[in-house]
Design a protein around this motif. Structure first.
Motif, PDB file in Angstrom:
ATOM      1  N   HIS A  24       0.842  -1.215   0.000  1.00 15.09           N
ATOM      2  CA  HIS A  24       0.000   0.000   0.000  1.00 15.09           C
ATOM      3  C   HIS A  24       0.865   1.248   0.000  1.00 15.09           C
ATOM      4  O   HIS A  24       2.042   1.198   0.357  1.00 15.09           O
ATOM      5  N   ASP A  35       6.689   2.410   5.202  1.00 15.40           N
ATOM      6  CA  ASP A  35       5.588   1.479   5.482  1.00 15.40           C
ATOM      7  C   ASP A  35       4.720   1.341   4.230  1.00 15.40           C
ATOM      8  O   ASP A  35       4.088   2.285   3.805  1.00 15.40           O
ATOM      9  N   GLU A  62      -5.014   0.599   3.072  1.00 23.04           N
ATOM     10  CA  GLU A  62      -4.549  -0.429   4.033  1.00 23.04           C
ATOM     11  C   GLU A  62      -4.688   0.132   5.447  1.00 23.04           C
ATOM     12  O   GLU A  62      -4.898  -0.595   6.403  1.00 23.04           O
ATOM     13  N   GLU A  63      -4.534   1.448   5.576  1.00 19.54           N
ATOM     14  CA  GLU A  63      -4.599   2.040   6.918  1.00 19.54           C
ATOM     15  C   GLU A  63      -6.053   2.359   7.282  1.00 19.54           C
ATOM     16  O   GLU A  63      -6.862   2.701   6.420  1.00 19.54           O
ATOM     17  N   GLN A  69       8.660  -3.262  11.023  1.00 16.32           N
ATOM     18  CA  GLN A  69       7.893  -2.406  11.941  1.00 16.32           C
ATOM     19  C   GLN A  69       8.090  -2.877  13.391  1.00 16.32           C
ATOM     20  O   GLN A  69       7.250  -2.645  14.246  1.00 16.32           O
ATOM     21  N   HIS A  79       5.431   3.974  11.673  1.00 18.62           N
ATOM     22  CA  HIS A  79       4.295   4.886  11.920  1.00 18.62           C
ATOM     23  C   HIS A  79       4.768   6.160  12.604  1.00 18.62           C
ATOM     24  O   HIS A  79       4.023   6.787  13.359  1.00 18.62           O
TER      25      HIS A  79
HETATM   26 MN    MN Z   1       0.950   0.923   8.645  1.00 13.49          MN
END
Ligand code: MN
Ligand code: HGY
Ligand code: MN
Length: 417
Positions: A86, A97, A131-132, A199, A389
């Protein structure tokens, strides 16, 4: 077949993509905010399509804006091999990310083309919509609809904070047609791979450049609304109050307490948003809305934490004389990677002398839902201090290149199966 990744080009493209943001620049990294269907998101999508068109790949998008970039194989009727991720980003996020999986996937395809490979199966890059969970409150909208795990009518009715529905927003962005047309059949893809930053801190801490994901933890989302009795912060006497924010505070601590009580690091929970009404310093909160994100590799253990929280909610209702309602947003199953693809990745790492670690993904990804319709696996690369993030999220070019090279190698193998 020699696969050469163009590291300089890929690094430059990641930096260019990071510029499609309305986040203010920061001193400690690159801050990216790119909410689905925002002007920055739409500009980034157009830019990505131009990159793909320059390679002569076929491009189309579906009714929710998932983008499909296909390199047609010599036997185009065969189920394709797919990869992707994404490019939407939560507010004040980093620049790696998701984007590593999209631009890394594109570079893997370009590198395979440069290597002279003639894939039997088509190779397809997918850029998923949303995606978020930032805008519509649920993550992986595009891959949920592809995998048939989200009802199209429910999806279209989802609203953002301005009460704009997904139906209205996607149509305004140029994506129309019934969302039911987004679904892909279980035999549509031969295999699915996603390259992503970890992550988390494990790969960097252990000095291991590659993670092979064996399973993806199961996320669940709940919305709690606590309603009390508010009023003037000075005149409303303490015994007469039903302070919704004090009740919410106890609920949040109950989530933390019962999550820690499982005794395993595989259970995590976060109350990430707390909307207070009326939100004035001199007004006793009368209503609070909390959003809970809880995840576990074991859905039964996740549910046992929820049961304990519900028990505490009942106590809170009695003791504080407030109402507490719970709304399920999503409760997903974990996903297991395909042993065959994991084995291919292990063999490639061994042949190429790459140290790797098999691991769980605690973050969710679109692969969680692609696992419903295809054999999957994920490749992780380290991210500095395990941070994500956040604007200081960082993946070293050498690590990214190694991940893309491994992705290209496994795509080539699967495309010749
Ligand atoms: Mn994310
Ligand atoms: O929250 C997640 O796990 C993903 O980064 N959206
Ligand atoms: Mn991601």
């Amino acid at each position: 077949m020699k696969i050469q990744i163009d590291q300089a080009r890929l690094t430059g493209e990641l930096q260019t993509l990071a510029k499609f943001t309305d986040a203010e620049p920061v001193s400690d990294g690159t801050s990216v905010t790119r909410v689905v269907f925002s002007p920055d998101d739409l500009r980034a999508r157009a830019w990505l399509k131009k990159l793909a068109a320059a390679e002569g790949f076929e491009i189309h998008d579906d009714a929710v804006g998932n983008i499909f970039i296909r390199w047609t194989g010599t036997e185009p009727h065969l189920p394709a091999v797919a990869t992707g991720s994404h490019i939407d980003a939560i507010p004040h996020a980093g620049m790696y990310d998701g984007t590593v999986g999209v631009l890394g996937g594109l570079e893997a395809m370009r590198a395979l083309k440069r290597s002279g490979l003639r894939p039997r199966r088509s190779i397809e890059l997918v850029m998923f919509t949303s995606e978020e969970p930032t805008r519509f409150g649920i993550g992986c909208l595009g891959s949920r609809l592809i995998s048939g795990t989200l009802d199209p009518l429910r999806a279209d009715a989802m609203q953002d904070k301005d009460e704009a529905t997904l139906a209205a927003v996607r149509t305004a962005a140029g994506f129309s047609g019934p969302l039911s047309s987004v679904r892909l059949p279980a035999d549509h893809y031969h295999a699915w791979l996603e390259l992503h930053i970890e992550q988390g801190p494990l790969l960097e801490r252990e000095g291991t450049p590659i993670g092979i994901v064996t399973s993806i933890a199961a996320p669940a989302g709940y919305r709690f609304t606590i309603t009390g009795f508010g009023g003037h912060a000075g005149a409303l006497l303490m015994p007469d109050r039903k302070d919704a924010l004090c009740a919410a505070a106890e609920l949040i601590l109950s989530v933390e307490k019962h999550t820690l009580a499982t005794g395993t690091i595989d259970t995590v929970a976060t109350v990430g948003t707390c909307d207070v009404h009326p939100g004035a310093v001199n007004s006793v909160p009368s209503r609070v809305v909390l959003q809970l994100d809880i995840r576990d590799t074991d859905p039964a253990r996740r549910e046992s934490v929820m049961q304990s929280v519900r028990h505490d909610c009942e106590q809170l209702r009695q003791r504080r004389n407030v109402t507490i309602t719970e709304e399920l947003v999503n409760a997903d199953a974990p996903a297991q990677s395909s042993p065959h693809i994991v084995q291919l990745l292990e063999t490639l790492c061994t042949e190429q002398g790459i140290q790797y670690k098999k691991m769980v993904s605690r973050a969710y990804h679109d692969s969680l839902f692609m696992a419903c319709i295809a054999p999957i696996a994920m490749i992780f690369i380290p991210c500095r201090n395990g941070v994500s993030h956040r604007p200081d999220e960082y993946a070293a070019p050498g690590d990214t290149t190694l991940g893309v090279h491994l992705l290209a190698s496994v795509l080539a193998k699967l495309a010749l199966e």
